[in-house]
Design a protein around this motif. Structure first.
Motif, mmCIF file in Angstrom:
data_model
loop_
_atom_site.group_PDB
_atom_site.id
_atom_site.type_symbol
_atom_site.label_atom_id
_atom_site.label_comp_id
_atom_site.label_asym_id
_atom_site.label_seq_id
_atom_site.Cartn_x
_atom_site.Cartn_y
_atom_site.Cartn_z
ATOM 1 N N PHE A 1 54.612 51.127 56.453
ATOM 2 C CA PHE A 1 54.722 50.180 55.287
ATOM 3 C C PHE A 1 56.024 49.369 55.801
ATOM 4 O O PHE A 1 56.203 48.495 55.035
ATOM 5 C CB PHE A 1 54.768 50.670 54.046
ATOM 6 C CG PHE A 1 53.632 51.200 53.252
ATOM 7 C CD1 PHE A 1 52.446 50.560 53.079
ATOM 8 C CD2 PHE A 1 53.411 52.506 53.124
ATOM 9 C CE1 PHE A 1 51.371 50.736 52.586
ATOM 10 C CE2 PHE A 1 52.399 53.203 52.580
ATOM 11 C CZ PHE A 1 51.324 52.371 52.353
ATOM 12 N N ALA A 2 56.701 49.870 56.743
ATOM 13 C CA ALA A 2 57.919 49.069 57.077
ATOM 14 C C ALA A 2 57.909 47.757 57.924
ATOM 15 O O ALA A 2 58.421 47.789 59.017
ATOM 16 C CB ALA A 2 58.945 49.951 57.787
ATOM 17 N N ARG B 1 54.633 48.877 48.109
ATOM 18 C CA ARG B 1 55.281 47.606 47.499
ATOM 19 C C ARG B 1 53.880 47.140 46.379
ATOM 20 O O ARG B 1 52.847 47.030 47.266
ATOM 21 C CB ARG B 1 55.417 46.624 48.428
ATOM 22 C CG ARG B 1 56.731 46.960 49.121
ATOM 23 C CD ARG B 1 57.862 46.615 48.149
ATOM 24 N NE ARG B 1 58.043 45.390 47.947
ATOM 25 C CZ ARG B 1 58.825 44.358 48.594
ATOM 26 N NH1 ARG B 1 59.276 44.766 49.810
ATOM 27 N NH2 ARG B 1 58.766 43.153 48.485
ATOM 28 N N VAL B 2 54.261 46.855 45.399
ATOM 29 C CA VAL B 2 52.957 46.428 44.428
ATOM 30 C C VAL B 2 52.693 44.980 44.161
ATOM 31 O O VAL B 2 53.778 44.208 44.273
ATOM 32 C CB VAL B 2 53.130 47.152 42.913
ATOM 33 C CG1 VAL B 2 52.934 48.742 43.198
ATOM 34 C CG2 VAL B 2 54.443 46.593 42.376
ATOM 35 N N PRO B 3 51.769 44.439 44.119
ATOM 36 C CA PRO B 3 51.429 42.962 43.902
ATOM 37 C C PRO B 3 51.391 42.605 42.482
ATOM 38 O O PRO B 3 51.103 43.437 41.476
ATOM 39 C CB PRO B 3 50.296 42.596 44.507
ATOM 40 C CG PRO B 3 49.479 43.928 44.323
ATOM 41 C CD PRO B 3 50.445 44.776 44.096
ATOM 42 N N PHE B 4 51.761 41.410 41.915
ATOM 43 C CA PHE B 4 51.709 40.785 40.682
ATOM 44 C C PHE B 4 50.587 39.797 40.826
ATOM 45 O O PHE B 4 50.751 38.935 41.737
ATOM 46 C CB PHE B 4 52.745 40.300 40.247
ATOM 47 C CG PHE B 4 52.622 39.328 38.711
ATOM 48 C CD1 PHE B 4 52.309 40.006 37.820
ATOM 49 C CD2 PHE B 4 52.711 38.113 38.669
ATOM 50 C CE1 PHE B 4 52.052 39.438 36.343
ATOM 51 C CE2 PHE B 4 52.203 37.330 37.464
ATOM 52 C CZ PHE B 4 52.200 38.309 36.181
ATOM 53 N N LEU B 5 49.504 39.762 40.034
ATOM 54 C CA LEU B 5 48.197 39.001 40.190
ATOM 55 C C LEU B 5 47.760 38.296 38.991
ATOM 56 O O LEU B 5 48.083 38.957 37.821
ATOM 57 C CB LEU B 5 46.905 40.033 40.941
ATOM 58 C CG LEU B 5 47.318 40.781 42.085
ATOM 59 C CD1 LEU B 5 46.138 41.726 42.193
ATOM 60 C CD2 LEU B 5 47.678 39.633 43.385
ATOM 61 N N ILE B 6 47.333 37.137 39.079
ATOM 62 C CA ILE B 6 46.908 36.551 37.854
ATOM 63 C C ILE B 6 45.432 36.137 38.558
ATOM 64 O O ILE B 6 45.092 35.357 39.183
ATOM 65 C CB ILE B 6 47.645 35.366 37.208
ATOM 66 C CG1 ILE B 6 49.109 35.773 36.968
ATOM 67 C CG2 ILE B 6 47.069 34.413 36.478
ATOM 68 C CD1 ILE B 6 49.968 34.405 36.985
ATOM 69 N N PHE B 7 44.468 36.335 37.350
ATOM 70 C CA PHE B 7 43.040 36.122 37.647
ATOM 71 C C PHE B 7 42.540 35.053 36.551
ATOM 72 O O PHE B 7 42.668 35.381 35.272
ATOM 73 C CB PHE B 7 42.247 37.100 37.510
ATOM 74 C CG PHE B 7 42.490 38.262 38.429
ATOM 75 C CD1 PHE B 7 41.600 38.652 39.670
ATOM 76 C CD2 PHE B 7 43.518 39.198 38.231
ATOM 77 C CE1 PHE B 7 41.956 39.641 40.515
ATOM 78 C CE2 PHE B 7 43.726 40.137 39.263
ATOM 79 C CZ PHE B 7 42.971 40.525 40.071
ATOM 80 N N ALA B 8 42.097 33.775 36.902
ATOM 81 C CA ALA B 8 41.665 32.846 36.071
ATOM 82 C C ALA B 8 40.549 32.108 36.426
ATOM 83 O O ALA B 8 40.688 31.079 37.363
ATOM 84 C CB ALA B 8 42.769 31.961 35.829
ATOM 85 N N PRO B 9 39.242 32.294 35.921
ATOM 86 C CA PRO B 9 38.095 31.561 36.267
ATOM 87 C C PRO B 9 37.979 30.369 35.142
ATOM 88 O O PRO B 9 38.161 30.752 33.949
ATOM 89 C CB PRO B 9 37.008 32.691 35.824
ATOM 90 C CG PRO B 9 37.319 33.555 35.127
ATOM 91 C CD PRO B 9 38.880 33.767 35.250
#
Length: 955
Positions: free
Chosen positions: A733-734, A813-821
């Motif tokens: 992951f590095a 490492r985690v992601p921040f996600l936004i889903f919008a249809p």
């Protein structure tokens, strides 16, 4: 006392594998069926409300499920869509509980909360802490008896907008227009099933407020309803509360029965549609008897043998042997006035669709003429019985005990109908199935073929706008309820405020014991004995992140091949053995783990573990199976490239993680097309030997056994496992990731009814960090139905059917996600709203005390209902291990939530999430949305993702 299901059945404890496994004698299906029992008491109020109470004391929760005998079949011409719209409206507040329904359910810790509409019924359900039962009854009774005072032109207009976006979202999917063709062609004009449940938006827009009010008065009375309470309650406790809150609700009109004979086409009918699809799909449909007809049971079993079992006729011939189709299925959608018999086959891309259609028809004709074998019938019955036993662990939700009782009462007038159906299933003979199929499937057929190509121009639907209201829908399943029991008298209740829930006991998470197998594999066990079943997960530190960059997709291929045969059992034999045992074995992967899971009935546990071990340790990886699975995976990739969310999930990871990062591949796990096309058997076998390895394994078990017993059984199958290779090294992951920056990548999908927006950013946080404060803050921003962005874009503006955000669950490492249809003509403004909401959240509009309190109270009260099922306990155990937490972590959650403050939550969100550095992928009609996006002032890059059939041939 918990009424434990017991099975007085003998089962061999001798560990078996390979060919001997196929000869194992499983527990008799008739004996399994006899154990499926949901005892209940029933009474009826003076106003006609039928009440059913089932006592289950295993957890301090009660399922509250109310079913109305109204669906889209009751809608006359000019009022189509009314039932579905009212499902939304009834989440929008009532006279004594104004505002959004969910603002109240969050206060009482409701879980498994939803509402659904279909042809024959509308239902609403939630599972609440026992102490909040009266609160839930207040809410349900208020929207039954006191809704109309809260109904306004504005609230109706807003929900029409939400429904229009729900329609767009469904229509925007590949094959999304088929259901319209089915209902319109199988059911003649005038039949109550002729129109789709979502109805005509033109009808909704043309209706007056008085039309909607009259519809509600006609159909939502207590005499057209069934209330089921299942869980930590009995009839003596429930009756006074039900009388108090429902007793004064006025009886409605008597709904006349619907007369709808089963239709038959005059002649075979063929329809050809064009769509953005990865493969030609062939449908065969008939209307057959309704769900209460004895022939229905036989036809359902026949559908399973034909294309429902993993070892089905169509799977064996078209997918495995001839490899002319990449997937097949056959099933029945059950309704009251005629069920839909459904057969479909996806043609191998580049294949001869006409030849596949003819072969499909030949196989079906032979099956209809000759019928199934006795062994096929037994496997269907065993699989069905095992699934029903598993479902008995849950009191509510979409398929728990409350559902079984309510369906029987509403559709047939008999809450015990599920027993009759299972008894019919266990007693089925091949000749009974043959007779039913010959009677019903030799009638004229509707053939629909969907071919890759461009759709006709989409007919835009109206949208709504207005004040904030509420709503939540999801499809799920009716007949006038019977009436018996004791009459009651109405009691006038004080509705000036919702009854406050009482104290909720602290969560008592099952004790997790840990042991080891002889070869060092850790075994984590939690006892649950409400049903005679056991769940096992053999988890490997592998997953998509283990894929080499030049072989992305290999973990998925490997996992699929594990279910395609061992050294001694081919794919068909493996599937047949699994079905005879009533077992369910699956191999799945996430970003960080590959998991071989088993659900087994207790009497067949030893043999089921033997089969699981054979799958994990002894895969055949036959070349012919590899080629077939390769084509299936390439077809899935092509499907993702034709599906809005799939396109976005393939594009975003590389933007935010970079191609070289272990998380930089598609979030779907299907991998890269070029890599999948060139993978060899040696590649797959090498991955298996290096990653599906004892040194990378951990076993989790939940169910009706003990650590001593399960360790003994697992040792026989896994304890002497000696790998053929050394374990693979840890994932790297590095790897440097791209700089986070604001950008919009626009993927052109012409003629899309909707746009799909996906935003993302990699956070400076790992899954093993304490992310509870951040996730709690995100609930307020976008992680809950009542979140700021969902209430704005769905409930205030009516531009979407629903938007959400989430903090990922990766190990690293985690992601921040936004889903919008969102609707096409509001794509740019919708993205602008998301950016504005994110900026305000960390500056001028931080989390309020009210938001904090609501979130904390909701999460604490939900804890007792969150671990009712063994599957949830198993999932928590696996998550605790993945994120290096103690196994009593769930019991500490209440304290962690209570320690949160508005300031600490806002600060955590602000420190981790910078809205000015998010990358955005937008999938939509570029000609219409690009100017909207450019007006936002962010750089817009065009990316072309070929929406065309994938070459499924290996180089």
């Amino acid at each position: 006392m918990v009424r434990k299901l017991t099975l007085a059945l003998a089962a061999s404890t001798i560990a078996l594998s390979g060919a001997a496994m196929a000869k194992t004698t499983p527990a008799p299906v008739a004996d399994l069926v006899k154990t499926v029992d949901i005892p209940y008491e029933k009474f009826t109020l003076d106003n006609g409300l039928t009440v059913i109470v089932h006592e289950d004391r295993k957890a301090p929760v009660v399922a509250v499920s109310i079913w109305y005998g109204v669906g889209s079949k009751h809608e006359p011409k000019g009022q189509t869509g009314f039932a579905h719209l009212f499902e939304h409206i009834m989440f929008n507040g009532s006279e004594n509980a104004p505002g959004d329904y969910f603002q109240y359910t969050k206060q009482i810790g409701a879980t498994d909360l939803n509402g659904t509409t279909w042809l024959d019924r509308t239902n609403y359900f939630q599972t609440v802490p026992t102490s909040a039962l009266e609160s839930a009854l207040f809410l349900e009774s208020d929207r039954m008896g006191h809704l109309l005072g809260g109904l306004t032109e504005e609230s109706v207009k807003t929900q029409i907008g939400v429904v229009s976006n729900e329609k767009r979202q469904g229509d925007n999917q590949p094959y999304g227009l088929v259901e319209y063709a089915q209902s319109e062609n199988l059911f003649p004009v005038g039949h109550p099933y002729h129109h789709n449940t979502i109805g005509s938006l033109e009808d909704l827009a043309a209706a007056k407020l008085d039309d909607f009010k009259q519809w509600f008065k006609d159909y939502y009375g207590p005499n057209n309803s069934v209330l089921v309470l299942a869980g930590d309650v009995n009839a003596a406790q429930a009756k006074p509360l039900v009388e108090k809150w429902f007793g004064d609700v006025a009886r409605g009109r008597d709904v006349p029965p619907v007369n709808a004979p089963i239709p038959t086409l005059d002649a075979p009918k063929k329809i050809v549609l064009k769509d953005k699809v990865p493969a030609t799909r062939i449908y065969r449909n008939w209307i057959v008897p309704g769900l209460a007809d004895p022939d229905y049971t036989a036809l359902r079993a026949g559908a399973s043998v034909l294309g429902g079992l993993a070892s089905s006729r169509l799977d064996n011939i078209l997918v495995r042997e001839e490899q002319s189709a990449v997937s097949v299925s056959s099933f029945i959608l059950p309704f009251v006035h005629g069920s839909l018999f459904w057969v479909q086959a996806d043609v191998k891309p580049g294949g001869d669709a006409d030849a596949v259609a003819k072969r499909l028809d030949d196989i079906m004709a032979d099956f209809i003429a000759k019928g199934p074998t006795a062994d096929e019938v037994q496997r269907v019955a065993a699989s069905e019985a095992a699934g029903r036993i598993d479902g008995l662990e849950q009191v509510g939700g979409f398929g728990g005990k409350a559902v079984a009782l309510a369906e029987g009462q509403l559709y047939t007038g008999d809450a015990d109908y599920y027993k009759k159906e299972l008894e019919r299933l266990a007693a089925l003979k091949p000749e009974t199935i043959s007779a039913a199929m010959q009677k019903w499937l030799t009638r004229p057929v509707l053939e629909i073929r969907v071919e890759p190509g461009e759709r006709e121009a989409y007919k835009e639907v109206a949208s709504g706008s207005g004040a904030r209201t509420g709503g939540l829908t999801a499809p799920a399943f009716y007949m006038a309820p019977g009436s018996d029991g004791h009459a009651t008298s109405a009691v006038k209740a004080d509705r000036s405020k919702m009854p406050a829930p009482g104290a909720t006991p602290a969560l008592d998470f099952p004790t997790v014991e840990t042991g080891k197998l002889k070869n060092g594999i850790k075994v984590h066990f939690a006892r649950r004995n409400a049903v005679p079943a056991v769940r096992i997960a053999v988890s490997f530190d592998a997953g998509y992140a283990a894929d080499p960059i030049d072989k992305r997709g290999v973990s998925n291929i490997m996992g699929n091949l594990l279910s395609e045969g061992t050294l001694t059992l081919n794919a068909t034999q493996l599937a047949e053995t699994e079905e005879r045992l009533g077992a369910d074995i699956n191999v799945t992967s996430s970003q960080d783990r590959t998991v071989a899971s088993l659900r087994a009935v207790k009497p067949n546990l030893a043999a089921s573990i033997g089969l699981l071990a054979d799958v994990v340790k002894n895969p055949a990886f036959a070349e012919k199976d590899l080629e077939r699975v390769r084509v299936q995976q390439l077809t899935r990739i092509a499907g993702e490239k034709n599906q809005p969310q799939g396109l976005a999930l393939r594009a975003l990871p590389e933007l935010i993680y970079g191609k070289a990062h272990p998380y930089g591949g598609s979030q779907t796990g299907t991998g890269d097309e070029a890599a999948v096309r060139t993978l060899t058997r040696a590649d797959v076998a090498s991955f298996h030997q290096s990653w599906i390895h004892p040194a990378k394994a951990e076993i989790f078990v939940v169910g009706d056994t003990s650590l001593k017993e399960i360790t003994k059984l697992l040792n026989k199958q896994f304890g002497s496992w000696k790998p053929k290779a050394t374990a693979a090294p840890a994932k790297n992951f590095a790897v440097a990731m791209p700089e986070s920056k604001a950008r919009i990548v626009l993927i052109d999908r012409p003629n899309s009814p909707q746009s799909f927006i996906l935003g993302g950013k990699v956070l400076d946080a790992k899954g093993s960090d304490d992310l509870l404060p951040l996730r709690s803050a995100n609930e307020i921003f976008g992680g809950d139905f009542t979140s700021r962005i969902n209430m704005d874009l769905r409930e205030t503006k009516g531009w979407s059917y629903g938007v959400r955000s989430q903090v990922g669950g990766n190990e690293d490492r985690v992601p921040f996600l936004i889903f919008a249809p969102v609707q096409t003509n509001q794509t740019g403004p919708s993205l602008g709203v998301l950016l504005s909401q994110a900026r305000d959240f960390v500056t001028s509009k931080p989390i309020t005390k009210e938001e904090r309190d609501t979130t904390v109270v909701s999460n604490v009260l939900e804890l007792p209902g969150s671990y009712e099922q063994s599957a949830a306990v198993l999932g928590q155990m696996r998550a605790d291990a993945l994120f290096k937490r103690p196994f009593d972590y769930a019991e500490k959650l209440a304290g962690k939530y209570s320690a949160l403050t508005p300031e600490s939550m806002t600060a955590e969100f602000k420190s981790k999430i910078d809205p000015e550095k998010m990358a955005w992928v937008v999938v939509g009609d570029a000609a219409k949305v690009k100017p909207q996006l450019e007006a936002l002032g962010l750089p817009v890059e065009m990316q072309s993702e070929a929406a065309k059939p994938t070459d499924t041939n290996a180089n």
